[in-house]
Design a protein around this motif. Structure first.
Motif, PDB file in Angstrom:
ATOM      1  N   SER A 163       0.774  -1.204   0.232  1.00 51.89           N
ATOM      2  CA  SER A 163       0.152  -0.055  -0.106  1.00 51.89           C
ATOM      3  C   SER A 163       0.936   1.250  -0.072  1.00 51.89           C
ATOM      4  CB  SER A 163      -0.831  -0.102   1.306  1.00 51.89           C
ATOM      5  OG  SER A 163      -1.657  -1.216   1.107  1.00 51.89           O
ATOM      6  N   TYR A 164       0.588   2.178  -0.997  1.00 53.60           N
ATOM      7  CA  TYR A 164       1.742   3.419  -1.024  1.00 53.60           C
ATOM      8  C   TYR A 164       0.939   4.607  -0.678  1.00 53.60           C
ATOM      9  CZ  TYR A 164       3.842   0.208  -4.283  1.00 53.60           C
ATOM     10  OH  TYR A 164       4.493  -0.835  -5.051  1.00 53.60           O
ATOM     11  N   PHE A 165       2.058   5.353  -0.170  1.00 54.77           N
ATOM     12  CA  PHE A 165       1.643   6.918   0.453  1.00 54.77           C
ATOM     13  C   PHE A 165       2.937   7.896  -0.289  1.00 54.77           C
ATOM     14  CE2 PHE A 165       0.111   3.623   2.943  1.00 54.77           C
ATOM     15  CZ  PHE A 165      -1.121   3.979   3.565  1.00 54.77           C
ATOM     16  N   ASP A 166       2.484   9.175  -0.031  1.00 56.34           N
ATOM     17  CA  ASP A 166       3.353  10.049  -0.251  1.00 56.34           C
ATOM     18  C   ASP A 166       3.456  11.189   0.414  1.00 56.34           C
ATOM     19  OD1 ASP A 166       1.357  11.469  -1.446  1.00 56.34           O
ATOM     20  OD2 ASP A 166       1.923  11.397  -3.435  1.00 56.34           O
ATOM     21  N   VAL A 167       4.705  11.892   0.568  1.00 56.98           N
ATOM     22  CA  VAL A 167       4.552  13.249   1.264  1.00 56.98           C
ATOM     23  C   VAL A 167       5.556  14.045   0.635  1.00 56.98           C
ATOM     24  CG1 VAL A 167       6.365  12.108   2.892  1.00 56.98           C
ATOM     25  CG2 VAL A 167       5.130  13.912   3.582  1.00 56.98           C
ATOM     26  N   THR A 168       5.239  15.535   0.959  1.00 58.73           N
ATOM     27  CA  THR A 168       6.173  16.619   0.295  1.00 58.73           C
ATOM     28  C   THR A 168       6.228  17.407   1.615  1.00 58.73           C
ATOM     29  OG1 THR A 168       5.155  16.444  -1.887  1.00 58.73           O
ATOM     30  CG2 THR A 168       6.248  18.492  -1.110  1.00 58.73           C
TER      31      THR A 168
END
Length: 320
Positions: free
Chosen positions: A11-16
């Motif tokens: 399961s994928y997530f992202d963050v800036t």
């Protein structure tokens, strides 16, 4: 082990992240994922992996922790961490490192971070951390947490909130079936076999980061790696229980397999040294997952090798 087929996914997530305060200009982008396996009871359930980069860090850093230098030894020095807080407004809302203190005696984030930066202050990072939380059952526990980049001196310089990725996001995925290496002395009569997926191109700026996820069967049963810090001494040898991409493009001999795949001109310390499976079940099946920066991007056709507890090469497949 269940007689059902072993399958796995992520399961994928992202963050800036953006600068904290007025005295820093550090920004970063990262992709995180929670790996999971089905029909393999000994597979880890508490792991989060991440790949990313940061800009405007201190230039020419070489970390004591895998960067070939002496820097980053301050508490949180060069750190890249998931924090328990859900807001970047203050240290109080950011909270401390996110891990289950009821099940883990030591902070698993203590020395996790970027290992080098270039002359412009650009640094990449990749790794996997066991948090002590059952993320496989509910990966969304990660969502909404603060993700923080630390300076060389350990100060917090950039923060963002982890979000679910856009729909249909996947990195580039290639794979390999591993089979017994000719002449290998395997722990079980049928030899060691397995399957691995190799993932890269998570972010355009980190094409030399690579992650892998898979399993192997026919290994020594009931392994408990020294890396779990439970008192076991198993796997505590060079390449012990290793799961590695090698530079070669064949599996028949060590000359075809070659050594670990990385560019020492870019990555000063072998990033594969501790990449390994940590446990096996009573049938000798174990799961593995990891992320490293290699300094190269050409993973297609390389050999993927699974090692025994004594470091010997047992199983190999070419990635494609």
């Amino acid at each position: 082990m269940s007689s059902s087929p072993i399958v796995f996914g992520a399961s994928y997530f992202d963050v800036t992240t953006i600068p904290l305060g007025n005295i820093t200009s550090v920004v970063s982008e990262s992709v995180l994922f929670v790996p999971s396996w089905f029909n393999l009871e000994t597979a880890p359930r508490d792991v989060v992996c991440f790949v990313g980069f940061a800009e405007n860090l201190e230039p020419d850093v070489q970390s004591f922790y895998g960067g070939g230098g002496t820097q980053c030894q301050a508490t949180n020095g060069c750190g890249v961490h998931v924090h328990e807080g859900t807001d970047c407004l203050s240290t109080e809302t950011q909270g401390g490192h996110w891990y289950n203190q009821d099940t883990l005696a030591e902070d698993p984030w203590a020395v996790v971070g970027y290992k080098t930066t270039n002359e412009n202050g650009y640094g990449q990072f990749a790794g996997c951390v066991s948090t002590g939380f059952d993320l496989a059952s509910d990966p969304t526990q990660l969502q909404g947490r603060a993700f923080i980049i630390h300076a060389e001196d350990g100060s917090r310089v950039s923060c963002g909130i982890i979000e679910d990725v856009v729909a249909d996001y996947v990195p580039t995925i290639i794979s390999a079936d591993t089979t017994p290496i000719p002449g290998a002395t395997s722990p079980q009569p049928d030899g060691v076999t397995g399957f691995v997926t190799v993932m890269n191109d998570f972010i355009e700026s980190t094409i030399d980061a690579v992650c892998y996820q898979g399993y192997a069967s026919g290994l020594e049963p009931n392994v408990e790696s020294f890396l779990l810090e439970t008192g076991s001494s198993q796997c505590n040898v060079t390449n012990g229980c290793g799961s590695h991409i090698h530079a070669g493009t064949g599996c028949a001999t060590t000359e075809e397999q070659l050594g670990h795949f990385y560019d020492p001109e870019v990555v000063p310390v072998d990033p594969w040294l501790l990449e390994s499976y940590h446990t096996t079940d009573d049938a000798g099946t174990g799961a593995f997952v990891g992320c490293v920066i290699t300094g190269d991007e050409d993973y297609f056709g390389r050999a993927f090798i699974v090692h025994g507890t004594d470091g010997s090469r047992l199983s190999c497949g070419t990635i494609g």
